[in-house]
Each structure stands twice: as structure tokens, then as C-alpha cells.
Design an enzyme around this catalytic site. Sequence first.
Site, PDB file in Angstrom:
ATOM      1  N   GLN A 126       0.940  -0.601   0.225  1.00 41.46           N
ATOM      2  CA  GLN A 126       0.168   0.032  -0.055  1.00 41.46           C
ATOM      3  C   GLN A 126       1.063   1.359  -0.027  1.00 41.46           C
ATOM      4  O   GLN A 126       1.814   1.289   0.904  1.00 41.46           O
ATOM      5  CB  GLN A 126      -0.801  -0.019   1.294  1.00 41.46           C
ATOM      6  CG  GLN A 126      -1.804   1.201   1.066  1.00 41.46           C
ATOM      7  CD  GLN A 126      -2.849   1.054   2.746  1.00 41.46           C
ATOM      8  OE1 GLN A 126      -1.519   0.735   4.005  1.00 41.46           O
ATOM      9  NE2 GLN A 126      -3.537   2.010   2.911  1.00 41.46           N
ATOM     10  N   GLY A 127       0.519   1.796  -0.810  1.00 33.98           N
ATOM     11  CA  GLY A 127       1.705   3.464  -1.497  1.00 33.98           C
ATOM     12  C   GLY A 127       0.934   4.779  -0.261  1.00 33.98           C
ATOM     13  O   GLY A 127       0.192   5.392  -1.555  1.00 33.98           O
ATOM     14  N   TYR A 128       0.857   4.631   0.458  1.00 32.27           N
ATOM     15  CA  TYR A 128      -0.191   6.319   0.519  1.00 32.27           C
ATOM     16  C   TYR A 128       0.192   7.242   1.461  1.00 32.27           C
ATOM     17  O   TYR A 128       0.960   8.195   0.545  1.00 32.27           O
ATOM     18  CB  TYR A 128      -1.704   5.058   1.548  1.00 32.27           C
ATOM     19  CG  TYR A 128      -2.745   5.440   0.734  1.00 32.27           C
ATOM     20  CD1 TYR A 128      -2.751   4.305   0.110  1.00 32.27           C
ATOM     21  CD2 TYR A 128      -4.165   5.404   1.694  1.00 32.27           C
ATOM     22  CE1 TYR A 128      -3.884   3.544  -0.736  1.00 32.27           C
ATOM     23  CE2 TYR A 128      -4.998   4.740   1.377  1.00 32.27           C
ATOM     24  CZ  TYR A 128      -5.000   4.473   0.196  1.00 32.27           C
ATOM     25  OH  TYR A 128      -6.303   3.553  -0.235  1.00 32.27           O
ATOM     26  N   SER A 129       0.974   6.464   2.338  1.00 27.49           N
ATOM     27  CA  SER A 129       1.618   7.527   3.524  1.00 27.49           C
ATOM     28  C   SER A 129       3.083   8.301   2.582  1.00 27.49           C
ATOM     29  O   SER A 129       3.486   7.009   2.564  1.00 27.49           O
ATOM     30  CB  SER A 129       1.881   6.680   4.804  1.00 27.49           C
ATOM     31  OG  SER A 129       1.091   5.791   5.544  1.00 27.49           O
ATOM     32  N   GLU A 244     -10.773  -1.139   5.254  1.00 26.18           N
ATOM     33  CA  GLU A 244      -8.922  -2.151   5.728  1.00 26.18           C
ATOM     34  C   GLU A 244      -9.818  -1.893   6.886  1.00 26.18           C
ATOM     35  O   GLU A 244      -8.794  -2.512   8.561  1.00 26.18           O
ATOM     36  CB  GLU A 244      -7.990  -0.158   5.516  1.00 26.18           C
ATOM     37  CG  GLU A 244      -6.675  -0.848   6.539  1.00 26.18           C
ATOM     38  CD  GLU A 244      -5.957   0.215   6.392  1.00 26.18           C
ATOM     39  OE1 GLU A 244      -6.251   0.940   5.745  1.00 26.18           O
ATOM     40  OE2 GLU A 244      -4.637   0.289   6.566  1.00 26.18           O
ATOM     41  N   SER A 381      -4.380   6.734  12.837  1.00 30.60           N
ATOM     42  CA  SER A 381      -4.152   6.598  14.557  1.00 30.60           C
ATOM     43  C   SER A 381      -4.906   6.262  15.388  1.00 30.60           C
ATOM     44  O   SER A 381      -5.824   7.053  15.037  1.00 30.60           O
ATOM     45  CB  SER A 381      -3.194   7.254  14.796  1.00 30.60           C
ATOM     46  OG  SER A 381      -3.884   9.026  14.614  1.00 30.60           O
ATOM     47  N   ASN A 382      -5.253   5.537  15.978  1.00 27.76           N
ATOM     48  CA  ASN A 382      -6.603   5.817  17.115  1.00 27.76           C
ATOM     49  C   ASN A 382      -7.081   7.204  17.151  1.00 27.76           C
ATOM     50  O   ASN A 382      -7.813   8.056  17.601  1.00 27.76           O
ATOM     51  CB  ASN A 382      -6.492   5.570  19.321  1.00 27.76           C
ATOM     52  CG  ASN A 382      -5.967   3.622  18.271  1.00 27.76           C
ATOM     53  OD1 ASN A 382      -6.068   2.893  17.121  1.00 27.76           O
ATOM     54  ND2 ASN A 382      -5.855   3.180  19.449  1.00 27.76           N
TER      55      ASN A 382
HETATM   56  C1  LIG Z   1       3.887  -0.306  11.628  1.00 31.10           C
HETATM   57  C2  LIG Z   1       3.238  -0.008  10.458  1.00 31.10           C
HETATM   58  C3  LIG Z   1       2.527   0.356   9.002  1.00 31.10           C
HETATM   59  C4  LIG Z   1       2.779   0.911   8.346  1.00 31.10           C
HETATM   60  N1  LIG Z   1       1.973   0.525   7.502  1.00 31.10           N
HETATM   61  C5  LIG Z   1       1.938   1.052   5.908  1.00 31.10           C
HETATM   62  C6  LIG Z   1       1.553   0.573   4.784  1.00 31.10           C
HETATM   63  O1  LIG Z   1       1.403  -0.089   4.301  1.00 31.10           O
HETATM   64  N2  LIG Z   1       1.263   1.858   3.694  1.00 31.10           N
HETATM   65  C7  LIG Z   1       0.444   3.374   3.968  1.00 31.10           C
HETATM   66  O2  LIG Z   1       0.125   3.490   3.363  1.00 31.10           O
HETATM   67  N3  LIG Z   1       1.503   3.544   6.285  1.00 31.10           N
HETATM   68  C8  LIG Z   1       1.423   3.166   6.259  1.00 31.10           C
HETATM   69  N4  LIG Z   1       1.433   3.343   7.696  1.00 31.10           N
HETATM   70  C9  LIG Z   1       1.177   4.201   7.934  1.00 31.10           C
HETATM   71  C10 LIG Z   1       0.127   5.163   8.865  1.00 31.10           C
HETATM   72  O3  LIG Z   1      -1.095   4.780   8.081  1.00 31.10           O
HETATM   73  C11 LIG Z   1       0.728   6.363   9.539  1.00 31.10           C
HETATM   74  O4  LIG Z   1       1.788   6.499  10.347  1.00 31.10           O
HETATM   75  C12 LIG Z   1      -0.151   6.748  10.136  1.00 31.10           C
HETATM   76  O5  LIG Z   1      -1.732   7.559   9.190  1.00 31.10           O
HETATM   77  C13 LIG Z   1      -0.709   8.010  11.258  1.00 31.10           C
HETATM   78  O6  LIG Z   1       0.727   8.633  10.671  1.00 31.10           O
HETATM   79  P1  LIG Z   1       2.112   9.524  10.704  1.00 31.10           P
HETATM   80  O7  LIG Z   1       3.067   8.332  10.895  1.00 31.10           O
HETATM   81  O8  LIG Z   1       2.430  10.594   9.482  1.00 31.10           O
HETATM   82  O9  LIG Z   1       1.952  10.187  12.060  1.00 31.10           O
HETATM   83  P2  LIG Z   1       0.957  12.282  11.959  1.00 31.10           P
HETATM   84  O10 LIG Z   1      -0.065  12.370  10.711  1.00 31.10           O
HETATM   85  O11 LIG Z   1       1.925  12.694  11.833  1.00 31.10           O
HETATM   86  O12 LIG Z   1       0.604  11.725  12.826  1.00 31.10           O
HETATM   87  C14 LIG Z   1       1.589  11.528  14.929  1.00 31.10           C
HETATM   88  C15 LIG Z   1       0.406  11.892  16.053  1.00 31.10           C
HETATM   89  O13 LIG Z   1      -0.563  12.692  15.644  1.00 31.10           O
HETATM   90  C16 LIG Z   1      -1.865  12.554  15.854  1.00 31.10           C
HETATM   91  N5  LIG Z   1      -2.342  13.582  15.216  1.00 31.10           N
HETATM   92  C17 LIG Z   1      -2.181  13.754  13.809  1.00 31.10           C
HETATM   93  N6  LIG Z   1      -3.754  15.015  13.635  1.00 31.10           N
HETATM   94  C18 LIG Z   1      -3.552  14.652  14.470  1.00 31.10           C
HETATM   95  C19 LIG Z   1      -5.965  14.825  14.290  1.00 31.10           C
HETATM   96  N7  LIG Z   1      -6.057  15.507  13.215  1.00 31.10           N
HETATM   97  N8  LIG Z   1      -6.367  14.709  15.669  1.00 31.10           N
HETATM   98  C20 LIG Z   1      -5.462  14.546  16.640  1.00 31.10           C
HETATM   99  N9  LIG Z   1      -4.286  13.637  16.814  1.00 31.10           N
HETATM  100  C21 LIG Z   1      -3.558  13.944  15.809  1.00 31.10           C
HETATM  101  C22 LIG Z   1      -1.481  10.802  15.572  1.00 31.10           C
HETATM  102  O14 LIG Z   1      -2.451  10.503  16.198  1.00 31.10           O
HETATM  103  C23 LIG Z   1       0.162  10.844  15.909  1.00 31.10           C
HETATM  104  O15 LIG Z   1      -0.420  10.227  17.201  1.00 31.10           O
HETATM  105  C24 LIG Z   1       2.177   1.816   8.554  1.00 31.10           C
HETATM  106  C25 LIG Z   1       2.281   2.436   9.972  1.00 31.10           C
HETATM  107  C26 LIG Z   1       3.236   1.955  11.235  1.00 31.10           C
HETATM  108  C27 LIG Z   1       3.374   2.374  12.404  1.00 31.10           C
END
Ligand SMILES: Cc1cc2nc3c(=O)[nH]c(=O)nc-3n(C[C@H](O)[C@H](O)[C@H](O)COP(=O)(O)OP(=O)(O)OC[C@H]3O[C@@H](n4cnc5c(N)ncnc54)[C@H](O)[C@@H]3O)c2cc1C
Length: 396
Positions: A126-129, A244, A381-382
Site C-alpha cells: 500500500q503506497g499511501y503514506s 481496511e 491512528s487511534n
Molecule cells: C507498522 C506500520 C505499518 C504501516 N504500514 C503502512 C502501509 O503499508 N502503507 C501506508 O501507506 N502507510 C502505512 N503506515 C502509515 C500509517 O498509516 C501512518 O503512520 C498513520 O496514518 C499516522 O501518520 P504519521 O505516522 O504520519 O503520523 P502523524 O500524522 O504525523 O501523527 C503524529 C501524531 O499526531 C496525532 N495526530 C495527527 N493529526 C491529529 C489530529 N487531527 N487530531 C488528533 N491527533 C492527531 C496522531 O494520532 C499521532 O499520534 C504504517 C504505519 C506503521 C506504524
Amino acid sequence: MDLSYSAADLAFRDKVRAFLAANLPPDLQKKVRNHVRLTRNDYVRWHQIAARQGWSAPGWPVEYGGPGWTPTQRHIWEEECGRAGTPQILPFGVNMVAPVLMAFGSAAQKAHYLPRILNCDDWWCQGYSEPGAGSDLASLKTRAVRVGDVYIVNGQKTWTTLAQHADMMFCLVRTNPDVRKQEGISFLLIDMTSPGITVRPIITLDEEHEVNEVFFENVRVPAHNLVGQENKGWTYAKYLLGHERTGIAGVGRSKRELAFLKKLAMEHTRHGKPLLHDPVFASKVANVEIELMALETTVLRVITRPAHAPGPEASLLKIRGTEVQQWLTELMIDVLGPDMLPFDPAYLEGDSEHAVTGDDTGAALGANYLNMRKTSIYGGSNEIQKNIIAQMILGL
Ligand SMILES: Cc1cc2nc3c(=O)[nH]c(=O)nc-3n(C[C@H](O)[C@H](O)[C@H](O)COP(=O)(O)OP(=O)(O)OC[C@H]3O[C@@H](n4cnc5c(N)ncnc54)[C@H](O)[C@@H]3O)c2cc1C
């Protein structure tokens, strides 16, 4: 509402149990139960065993090769797989890109990719993030420019799970940078062997290679690999994320882990008695068990609703499901105490018998505890799920 299984559901459960007893290879079951890491081959092997039975894609319609199960039957399958300790059928192909292809893909894309997903002939990632686009996914920057019959892709994805094994990526790219950010995104299918793609490992806290950075440098993607319409990718991306989150409660797996925790707490003694007989520890275990029972009831309420479609209640299941998973790993660490500290990568990779103290049951639990921190981050994230509940369910 009657949440007990009907006689037909119980007969179906017996059929699933008999299939698992006869077909789940004991070596795979042992790895899963002991938290040993699985190889690419382990995942493919189990997926193809389920595919031969016609059960690798429980949620698919019959016309595409699904078994035509009811939501309750799907739940029973997931629960029994979790209980038995099967490798997971990874969601990237079956539960993520496939529903998007069924709803929005071309006839040629469906004909080519869906049978291959059903049988795990292609491994999808999955190439989203991206480094600057996680929770705020719509601000993604990976650029795709259409030149004749191809898109030229440049940019970077991150946290890409198991991309080191992948044949294909479904990828969000920016095709129009001059409009509102949600409106300039497209959904591309990218062959991971294309020249210009570099996959670099990210090693996590538990020293595992599970996630990656993926770089694109002038990667040429045939224009017929665009799904649906150009610049409509955000709609498809959101559709996929709904799928998902639905399987994420993980009730079957957590039941297996709860049984494992109780066994562990019976084997470890404190003051001459099994830890499970200590009233303070026993009450912690009981609390998690009660939360897990409540979660299961909620899952059953959601799936047995008429005209069920993934909605904001999926966020609720994701939060509580991952909390239960993490609480269980925390209690396992409480049982082991200092015995969780030794770290034996060769054992975790399945290459050798472990050299750490204790028996098989404890050898991987330190790494497992660290690994499971991810569950409250991935899949949205939660904290983001709580925002969805606040807006969509509570109307705040
Ligand atoms: C083990 C693992 C596997 C993954 N696999 C994939 C994958 O296969 N493909 C893919 O595309 N992505 C993948 N991800 C990425 C995942 O979807 C992102 O890590 C996730 O969406 C959070 O984005 P971020 O890491 O940029 O954190 P950020 O968005 O930078 O968030 C940092 C912190 O701030 C909080 N936060 C951010 N915005 C808000 C808000 N508006 N209100 C309250 N709190 C907030 C978050 O909850 C978090 O605690 C994976 C991540 C992990 C850890």
C-alpha cells in the site's frame, strides 16, 4: 437482539474447524502461536491453501470467486483462524485493492488482477503514506505526470508494509497540484520491478524489517494502470480505508492471545503459587477478558445489522480492538518480568532454536510487545479514529 449463533452457523463453525484441523500445517501454527516471524513463503503458503478451498477472500462476491458467505459466517471464519493460529491472509490484496478494483476498475484490470489476488500470485503493498502525509494524507506530494501512454512518477512513500516482498503497489499520486488537495489525486497500480523504484528498509524497535521507504525516480507506469478517473483517487482511497478498518478488531486472535496469557500465568509462579491465582493479577486478566467479550458483542451487533456497510462504527472497533491487543501484550510482559529482556533475532526469524532463558512460550514476547505498539498507529491512528467518532457518531 439475539446474538447467539443459529444451528446453521454452528454447523458452519464445525466445518471450518474440521478444515483448519486437517489443513493448517503444524509448523506454521507453531510459529504463529509462539510469535515467531513469518516469511513471505509462510504467508503465500497459507493463502494458497485457503484459496484451494475457495476461502481466501471471504468478503468477495461469488462472481469474483468469493464463497458467498454471510457476515456472520465471515466472522466465524476470522474467529476460528485466529483461535487456531493461522498466518493472516494479508489485507493489501484481498481486502484493500480488490474491493476498489471491483467497484471502480476497468474490465481488463478486474480480469487480470482479481484471480491473481485470490490465489496470491501477486504480493501487493500500500503506497499511501509519505514523510509529510500520514494523518493528513491528502497533502501527499508524489507526483505523476501523464506523457502519452505513460505516467512518469517521482517522489517517496514511507512505512510501506512488506514492500520488500511486493510485486505490485497500489499508490496515491498527485496528478493535479493546482486544485484543492483532495481533488488532484489519482490511484495507480505500479509494478514494483519497474526501473527507478528503490525500496529501503526501516528497522523498527523490535529490530524487525516490516516497513520500508519506497523512492520513485522517473518511474514509467502504463496509463492503463490508472484506476477509475484521473484526479478522482481520493474517493477510491477513502472507499478502501473503510474496508481496511472493518477486520481490525481481531477478536479471534485476541482470544488466542488471552488463552496464551492465562497459560503463561499458570506456568509462572510468585510466592509459590501460579501468578494467575494472585488476586491483583487475576483481576487485570479479568478486566481484559471482559473488554474482549464486550468487543465481540459489539462486532456481532455491527455485522448483523441489516444492509451492513463499513461506517464510522469501524473506528470504534479499531480503537478497542487495538487497545485489547496491546493490553494483552503488556500483561504477558508482566508475567515474564526480566525474562522478556533477552533478544534472539535468529529464533524470531525462524532460523534456529532459541538461546534465551525459559521455554518457547516466552522467547519472542519482548519483541512481540514492542511490535504491537504499531497497532494504534497504522490504519489511521487511534486519535484520528476518535475524531471520526466525535464528528460522525456524536455529532460534535
Ligand atoms: C507498522 C506500520 C505499518 C504501516 N504500514 C503502512 C502501509 O503499508 N502503507 C501506508 O501507506 N502507510 C502505512 N503506515 C502509515 C500509517 O498509516 C501512518 O503512520 C498513520 O496514518 C499516522 O501518520 P504519521 O505516522 O504520519 O503520523 P502523524 O500524522 O504525523 O501523527 C503524529 C501524531 O499526531 C496525532 N495526530 C495527527 N493529526 C491529529 C489530529 N487531527 N487530531 C488528533 N491527533 C492527531 C496522531 O494520532 C499521532 O499520534 C504504517 C504505519 C506503521 C506504524
